[in-house]
Motif scaffolding. Structure first.
Motif, short mmCIF file in Angstrom:
data_model
loop_
_atom_site.label_atom_id
_atom_site.label_comp_id
_atom_site.label_asym_id
_atom_site.label_seq_id
_atom_site.Cartn_x
_atom_site.Cartn_y
_atom_site.Cartn_z
N UNK A 92 -21.70 12.04 -54.21
CA UNK A 92 -20.68 11.01 -54.37
C UNK A 92 -21.08 9.89 -55.31
N UNK A 93 -22.35 9.86 -55.70
CA UNK A 93 -22.88 8.77 -56.52
C UNK A 93 -22.65 7.42 -55.85
N UNK A 94 -23.01 7.36 -54.59
CA UNK A 94 -22.93 6.11 -53.85
C UNK A 94 -24.30 5.73 -53.32
N UNK A 95 -24.49 4.46 -53.12
CA UNK A 95 -25.71 3.95 -52.52
C UNK A 95 -25.33 2.86 -51.53
N UNK A 96 -25.95 2.90 -50.37
CA UNK A 96 -25.66 1.95 -49.30
C UNK A 96 -26.90 1.15 -48.97
N UNK A 97 -26.67 0.00 -48.38
CA UNK A 97 -27.75 -0.83 -47.88
C UNK A 97 -27.39 -1.30 -46.49
N UNK A 98 -28.08 -0.77 -45.50
CA UNK A 98 -27.91 -1.21 -44.13
C UNK A 98 -28.83 -2.39 -43.88
N UNK A 99 -28.26 -3.52 -43.51
CA UNK A 99 -29.01 -4.74 -43.31
C UNK A 99 -28.93 -5.14 -41.85
N UNK A 100 -30.07 -5.16 -41.19
CA UNK A 100 -30.17 -5.55 -39.80
C UNK A 100 -31.04 -6.79 -39.67
N UNK A 101 -30.93 -7.44 -38.53
CA UNK A 101 -31.73 -8.63 -38.24
C UNK A 101 -31.64 -9.64 -39.38
#
Length: 120
Positions: free
Chosen positions: A75-84
């Motif tokens: 899909x040519x996607x990039x995610x960033x999961x940000x916790x705390x």
């Protein structure tokens, strides 16, 4: 050219979580490094995390253990999961892609950015 569009930013209290997403479109090379950078108010842009097509990741020390970068090569996607999240995480977050193509040479493209605000 490559177009990058970020989404998922918003306002969150300290300790909370957000997930940023970025969709790339256009003339994307086979081998790319995608990443997330951020700029705090009045500050220069700094690296947050990068990821290769093979899934190899690098993180800035200040986000290790809290943020996770991932990508979907199809899909040519990039995610960033940000916790705390911390108030010092506040800033504009930018998606980028670093690639080389014969027709253009090496090019780095940036999204418009998405605002992340973490309140105390």
């Amino acid at each position: 050219q490559v177009q990058l569009v970020e989404s998922g930013g918003g306002l969150v209290q300290a300790g909370g979580s957000l997930r940023l997403s970025c969709a790339a479109s256009g003339s994307i090379a086979d081998l790319t490094i995608m990443g997330w950078y951020r700029a705090a108010p009045g500050q220069q842009r700094e690296l947050v995390a990068t990821i290769t097509v093979g899934g190899n990741t690098k993180y800035a020390d200040f986000v290790k253990g809290r943020f996770t970068i991932s990508r979907d090569n199809a899909k040519n996607t990039v995610d960033l999961q940000m916790n705390s999240l911390k108030p010092e995480d506040t800033g504009v977050y930018y998606c980028n892609i670093d690639q080389f193509r014969l027709i253009t040479g090496r090019r780095v493209y940036w999204g418009q950015g998405t605002q992340v605000t973490v309140s105390s």
